[in-house]
Design a protein around this motif. Structure first.
Motif: not given
Lengths: 423, 156
Positions: A4-5, A7-8, A41-42, A44, B30, B70, B72, B81
């Motif tokens: 599952q990706t 973004p937040i 998990i990316l 930053v 990812i 995805t 965004v 997605q």
């Protein structure tokens, strides 16, 4: 698909091996993780753009507790910043065990500097949080503080003293690391480093005692048999080379002193000192608060003695009127106002069979001759309670709520009063 | 399935592109995409990926092709997605110019949000590009809110 990706998601460090991911709205996440617990998990780095990939395995989802609450309010705050108040409500925190961390290649690699970590500051914040946790008591706070001094500050020997302004005396409430705890022992304001901190209200630090007098009058006086001297030995280490004494002050009023000793020279750094000041101020506020909140127990609970048990052994209690000292089964316990308190409690019990007492009734009892202004009753009872516990006495006082306690007896007390020291 | 023109425009715009992939051993990975184009008649997508920066993602695309991308928009978190099964294609000069246009637009959008270019350069990497080419198997909404996770369409 088993991934599952999002973004937040918010990612927090749970401990050295685990991270927590905010789960705001994706019902499918749970189903995916049940099918395949592996995750990538990316992360930053917000300061330089560095990216790294964590490989992790799902452990569980938590729906409550301190981590959940912290993350929930953090998410609430950051959501309102981006105009999503109420939308990103935290459903759960997904805990993952991290298996590897890989730095993503970058065009101009920035050196990865570990974030500034202040373990002592973190541990101190945790300690203060526990001190004022709901349901915490002053007794509990003192124990928490000593445990923090041992584990986070590395103190081998530490003492918490309570101050009595009327008599200008510090009384040991608790200690750690000494052969004898010395709970109930006394030091006059101005005597030695701890008494010095009490008299001046300033932190006192000695980094090399080898060049000064090792221990004060109080120690030498109290090394004799306490049953003869009616004086409890102060917990002090004759071999210590470093000592620190930090006054516990709130609203300009001394509540006690936090002390520590070490056999190392220069054992207490400025960092130790700052941490102890934070701890001492918190404890001072708690002592003042417990005295201020002492009134008005919720109910007038009356704990009655169970049916008579004549088979119980007799507990011989001697009360000496000249100094109000109390001996239980031949052991010196305490003297002065604390001795009067214990004598009164036992006599009320013997007359009425009552086991439950309120601080309020003691405060109103004229025969106890408590100081009218600021009687420090909470502290006196705390010291008495801890002294009885320290002596593993067959008579114990057990707090059962704010301003109430229970007399706990392993036998039938028989109180004998004597006038002079030789009676 | 076919994308609405609105959504096709969206995913070809200045959005951040995140690829989720999966190895043969079901280990997920990812990575980031650096450009996307929707091929006529709207049921196939190409996403550009730097094999230099995201070697595991490219290896997964080669080995299993399973991908969830995805898209965004950083300004408002609007997100979609798309899932599919990709094959890798070589990068053509047109792909390179698409990538350059994308990086310029995405950088501008990030700078608008206060992100310095020194940081965007770390994420938007045009080196050793490959093309993930896949038919759209499903499209779902990922914008935070009540509709998050809702499937918009799925190929039967």
């Amino acid at each position: 698909m088993a991934f599952q990706t999002s973004p937040i998601s918010h990612v927090v460090l749970v401990d050295e091996e685990h991270v927590g991911l905010s789960n705001q709205f994706f019902a499918t996440t749970a189903a995916n993780l049940a099918e395949n617990p592996h995750a990538a998990i990316l992360l930053v780095d917000g300061t330089n753009g560095n990216q790294c990939r964590l490989r992790a395995v799902f452990v569980r989802t938590i729906f409550e507790g301190p981590l959940f609450s912290r993350m929930s309010s953090q998410l609430g705050a950051s959501s309102s910043q981006v105009g999503m108040t109420g939308i990103m409500r935290l459903r759960g925190v997904d805990i993952f065990r991290v298996e590897s961390v890989t730095l993503t290649p970058a065009p101009s690699p920035t050196p990865v500097t570990p974030p500034q970590r202040e373990p002592l500051l973190t541990a101190t914040a945790e300690m203060t949080r526990r001190l004022i946790a709901p349901g915490s008591s002053l007794d509990h706070a003192i124990d928490e503080l000593l445990a923090w001094m041992r584990t986070s500050l590395g103190c081998d020997r530490a003492v918490v003293f309570m101050a009595d302004h009327e008599s200008r005396i510090l009384t040991t409430a608790a200690s750690l690391g000494y052969e004898r705890s010395g709970v109930g022992s006394e030091i006059a304001f101005g005597s030695g480093i701890f008494g010095g901190a009490a008299a001046t209200g300033e932190t006192v630090k000695i980094s090399d005692l080898s060049r000064t007098r090792r221990y004060g009058e109080a120690v030498r006086k109290s090394t004799r048999d306490e049953n003869l001297t009616r004086t409890i030995a102060v917990p002090m280490d004759p071999d210590s080379l470093s000592q620190i004494a930090v006054p516990m002050i709130v609203h300009g009023e001394l509540q006690g002193v936090l002390g520590a000793e070490s056999r190392q020279r220069l054992a207490f750094t400025n960092v130790h000192e700052s941490a102890l000041i934070i701890a001492a101020q918190h404890l001072a506020a708690l002592v003042a608060l417990s005295e201020a909140q002492a009134e008005a127990p919720k109910t007038d609970r009356q704990f009655e003695r169970p049916a008579a048990e004549p088979a119980l052994p007799v507990i011989e209690v001697r009360h000496f009127q000249f100094d109000d000292s109390i001996f239980i089964a031949g052991d010196y316990i305490i003297k002065g106002i604390a001795g009067r308190l214990l004598n009164h409690i036992l006599r009320v019990h013997l007359e009425t069979g009552r086991l439950g007492f309120t601080n309020r009734e003691l405060r109103l009892e004229a025969s106890l001759r408590l100081p009218e202004f600021k009687d420090n009753l909470e502290t006196r009872l705390l010291l008495l309670r801890r002294r009885l516990a320290d002596k593993a006495s067959p008579i114990q006082l057990v707090p059962v709520g704010r301003g109430e306690f229970l007399l706990q007896l392993k036998g039938r007390p028989v109180v004998v009063s004597a006038e002079g020291p030789r009676s | 399935m076919h994308l609405d023109p609105d959504i096709a425009d969206f995913i070809q715009g200045e959005v951040m592109i995140i690829l989720g992939t999966c190895s043969r051993g079901k280990l997920p990975d990812i990575g980031r995409g650096v450009g996307c184009r929707v091929l006529a008649p709207g049921n196939t997508v190409e996403v550009l990926v730097s094999a230099w920066q995201w070697p595991e993602t490219v290896a997964n695309l080669r080995d299993t092709g399973e991908v969830a991308v995805t898209f965004v928009r950083v300004a408002d978190y609007r997100a979609y997605q798309i899932k599919g099964r990709a094959t890798l294609r070589d990068c053509t000069p047109q792909h390179y110019s698409l990538c350059n246009r994308y990086i310029a637009a995405a950088t501008a959008a990030l700078v608008d949000q206060g992100v310095p270019t020194a940081m965007t350069e770390m994420w938007l990497m045009p080196r050793d590009l490959v093309v993930a080419h896949f038919g759209i198997r499903s499209l779902s909404i990922k914008t935070p809110g009540a509709d998050a996770g809702t499937l918009v369409g799925e190929r039967r």
